[in-house]
Motif scaffolding. Sequence first.
Motif, PDB file in Angstrom:
ATOM      1  N   HIS A  52      -6.379   5.339   7.556  1.00 56.37           N
ATOM      2  CA  HIS A  52      -5.399   6.387   7.949  1.00 56.37           C
ATOM      3  C   HIS A  52      -6.826   8.061   8.095  1.00 56.37           C
ATOM      4  N   ARG A 111       0.817   0.087   4.248  1.00 57.17           N
ATOM      5  CA  ARG A 111       0.360   1.460   4.834  1.00 57.17           C
ATOM      6  C   ARG A 111      -0.514   0.633   5.976  1.00 57.17           C
ATOM      7  N   ARG A 112      -0.643  -1.043   5.913  1.00 59.71           N
ATOM      8  CA  ARG A 112      -1.838  -1.222   6.634  1.00 59.71           C
ATOM      9  C   ARG A 112      -2.040  -1.642   8.213  1.00 59.71           C
TER      10      ARG A 112
END
Lengths: 674, 289, 337
Positions: free
Chosen positions: A659, A634-635
Amino acid sequence: MTRPVLEIAGLRVAYGDGADVLRGVDLTIAPGETYGLVGESGSGKSTVAYAVQRYLGGGGRITGGRILVDGTDIGSASEAGLRQLRGRRMAMVHQNPATALNPAMRIGRQLAETPRLRSGEGGADPTAAILDVLRRVRFQYPEQILRRWPHQLSGGQLQRVVIAMALLARPALLLLDEPTTGLDATVEGEVASLVREIADQSGGMAILYISHNLGLIARVADRIGVMYAGQIVEEGTARQVLKAPAHPYTRALLASLPGNPLIPPGQRLRTIPGLVPRPEDLAPGCAFAPRCYAMQPGLCDRLMPLDMSAAPGSGRGHVARCLRLGDAPQPPAEAATVMPRRRAGGRVVDVVDLCRSFTARRAFGGRAGRVVAADRVSFAIGKGDILSLVGESGSGKSTIARILTGLDIADSGTAMALGTDIAHRPAETRTKELIAAIRIVFQNPDNTLNPAHRVGRILRRALRRGGRAGSAEEVAALVEAVRLPADAADRRPGALSGGQKQRVAIARAFAGRADLIIADEPVSALDVSVQAAIVELLRDIQAQHGSAILFVSHDLELVRHISDRVVVLYRGTVVEQGSTAQVFGLPRHPYTEMLLAAVHPPDPDHVAPELPACNESAATEAPGLCPFLPRCHRRLPLCAATPPPERVSAEGHAIRCHHAPADLMQLLPTVTKG
Amino acid sequence: MTAGADRTTTPARAGFLVRLRGSRLLRSRSATVGLAILVFWLVVAIGAPWIAPYDPTAIDFAASADPSPSAAHWLGTDAIGRDLLSRIIFGARTTFLVIPLSVFSAFLVGAIAGLAGGWYGGWTDTILARAGDVMLAFPALVLYIILITTFGPSLWNIVIAVTLTYAPGVARLMRGQVLAVKGLEYVLAARAAGESPIYIMAAEILPNVGTPLIVDLCLRTGYAVILVGTLGFLGLGLPPPTPDWGGMVVEGVNLMTIYPHIALLPAAAVTSVVVACNLLADGFRETAR
Amino acid sequence: MARIVLNRLGQFAFILLIASFLLFAVTEFSPGNVASKILGPYALESQVRSLSDRLGLDDPLFTRYLRWLGMLVGLVPNELGGPATGLGLSDPRGAQYFGNFGFSLMQGRPIVDVLADRFGHTVTLTVWAIGLTVPISLVLGVLAGMTEGSALDRIISVTTVSLTSLPEFVVAVLLIFVFAASLGWLPGTSPLDPGDRWSVGSQLVLPVAVLVIASSAYVTRIVRSSVVDTLAQPFVRTARLKGLAPMRVAMLHVLRNAMIAPVTVILLQINWILTGVVVVEAIFAYPGIGRLMLEAALFGDIYLIQALTLIALSVAVTTQFLGDLAYVLLDPRIRVA
Ligand code: SF4
Ligand code: SF4
């Protein structure tokens, strides 16, 4: 029906002059089929694989039965004939990849040996074929791998190389013996899904997959055989065996797993009494009888060999070796419920900003690097609580356990217990009180007790260190408390089973007042069927003593089942912590997400979520940045620039990620299998 | 079968004393033979004055004319008429005095150094290891030659030479054993329980590193017998007239063609002790399995 | 890798330095001792005094050690030579040159000359011994290890175990008894005199045989157990189950790995052979530096002892270094970080 690739009938194998370890195994695998063979240690499952290749070490010999591979009788084949089969018709992948490759030969050369066998020394250059297979086992840069030495690769990479080596033989039969044992859960999942993929694309290759892990078997196998004490006791399709088990052993085993949906978290696990039997102790009749909840005296203990019979009410091919197939009940629920625990409030240990790093050294004074085992780790354990530390190998969870026990000291930070900072106090300098208050239970039952001392002596010493007299009565009471036979005190550890040794270790830990028990993977080295009993024992004694437990584990199902709070570690950094419900619920840190995605229940219908692949070499590690960056799916662009913040919710759920929690509420879409 | 009938694991590395008490050692044929030979020589050495028919230094001029075995001298005499049997019997005394002393001292020094180096690690370990390397650079015989050039031949010089040459090897072995055991959970458990280093080394580590050490002890005793025999043979042994097997061999070499027994009998005596040590080492190795 | 090698090189140089200091300290333990050893038992007190002064024997030990080192490398003159001492010692090379070990008191000559006479003989002996030991023990060890438990293995194992129980001097005595005394095939002594009725070659046979028998028995055992250990490794199982021919498994997978440990042992064995050389040379009256050492010890020729021990130390340390180097070269786990 086409001819089966592997056909085993009535196979019996013995080592030396000992009793048969395989007592009549029947098994067939059709082309294109993946057969999962499950069993605990000592069940004889690996012996089956070695017998198939006629490679039984240690004086092993086939004492009966027949093995046909592709129609060739293995028992009567000549040495040269066997070699033909080994290189071309069957290939095997072993348990420990680190020792399976020649340390003094480059990977490329070792891989080339198999195709050369086929084509001869002067044959076509096999490099193209090798690169192709390496790509199939998911190497992104196969050319680089060819030039490597085995010691330069990680465990997961090595196992993929070994699988590639097996595939290069283009075998009709692929044998995999516990191929993922010892690897991290995420890597394990990767290898398992790779095996499934290979099975699906192989076009007729038969696979024998051997494991003790029901979840893995569920993931890869079409058909399953459950082994117990040298026999297959139940066989059927994966769905039949796992969803509607017929044999009491399979039923009890499935019921004892912490992920069992029938047992909500916090409830008592179902345990199986007794121990896995030794081959020489077996009589004809049902080998499971001493441990079976459905055992019927006069029926099950009659001295007669048992045959497989069809499981009533189930589909074709579902058979089991039990006399009460028709009327055996489901495993009974545990009578006792979990003991109420005193969670008095207040803390036993308060860890703040703990740091520890090591200098890694190579042999012969080679270059050194820094390994960070703990980077500003903070958490607190409440009185009577169970707090779990989870993470893969190298996450630093054991280092933290060692610092709290006084086997190591922190570089900086504090850990307050009983009003003192213990982070910098090795056990040698701790007060008696402190030592008695914080005790440890180790992972490996075989090394946890000194083989030279009797159990009684070990416990007496522990009692004395705990400030008690160490009288015979106290020792006896302790032996009783961990439900060991009374004569255990007179035995040496060598005469005890793994589970029993672990009971002694637990008794040793609770010999003093034990405010905090540090349990470092206490059941992961034990057989599946005895794990539940040890976990419940630990919980019972904990409740009696009102102790807190720091539970170090990689088994997420077990962690979810028993803990109050969970701390997730990655490379020494706490990436997420909170109550069990918070950590296992949403929002979820990307690393926790990856760990949970790798959990596979023993359910063939479970869809393993496949996280989007990330390009590992695209990101580099740098101190200060998110340690998970190189593997994160999810970089964000931001991640390579600044360290992530830790966001703590009002309820105390902490996540360290760029996030926002709202983003992490949404799980990424999963890739459905097959 | 009940839950009480347990699956037991083999006691892979139980302490050696345990096994000795269980007399499993004596079930090994090589150990029994080796032990018997050693006990035999020990009895001979202790009882020498009562067993030996003659004074080992008394000269029988009549016999020196023909040193062959005879009714008066069962094994014959040496070139100058001293009774060979008596000399071999008294020679056992020399061997069984020098050897145990030197080997014991070598093991004491080596074991302590190895324990300390392995346990403490760091600088202690580095310094001890370097010191060992320096000592290992001296071949045993050369070291002894230097010592006697300066201090003259004596029992203690032999003991010092053997200690200095064998202790580093013992220390290395011990250190390796300690390192192998040091990280095991039961030692960690003892540390976590606040046990003192001395207690841990004595009660937790020593009983479990015994077997390889005992095997090594037997082998090194054998080497020491060879070394001491060699010293005697080279004329560097204990000063005469103490009978010394190595020295007796060299006295006989010149008469090899006519009276081979003068050299061969003491040579056989030395060899029998070395063989016994090696057999015993094999026995320990077998029982350790 | 270059760093590993340099690192080891430094370590061994350090070991050699310390060892040579110990050697010097022990041989020149008491200053008076040195002068009276040089002058012999009948020297007058005043003679001992003046020689001690001239040689600086009353200086602190470390000063004398540095002077000795300086003399060795040709920086400091040797004061013992020339007419001034009245000992009649002289060195045609002068008092200052590289490799100056001083004078042999026993022979009244510069040690370099004494060594020149003897050194070559010992080299011949050891080269033959090592040259035969290595192939013999490799072949026997590999054969025994590969066929573990077979009749061949048992024969080789029992023989080597028995032979390692025999002291070299016993082996020598037995060989002399059989081949010289009883059969008369070979000479019982090997003085290497040109006029001897035995050829130089025949004189070499027994001394070399003693060394080869004793050391190859030991090396064979090491090779055998290394082969057996390697055979039990899982990667050998992998290679076999790949269906490779037994010969290929043996050559490529087993031997390469099985040789790592014995190489070190073989190199250390060179060191051991040097000790054995003293014994063998003494027994056979062989004119090499081993016997020279013994003679020097019995005479009390401290300078000769120092020189010979220093040579032995250098050989020992060099072989240890080469052993480590071989290890680094053979094992990719160390070579390639
Ligand atoms: S035969 Fe009896 S004891 Fe065996 S599994 Fe079936 S019910 Fe249990
Ligand atoms: S901070 Fe970035 S790299 Fe780290 S876990 Fe969150 S998204 Fe992944």
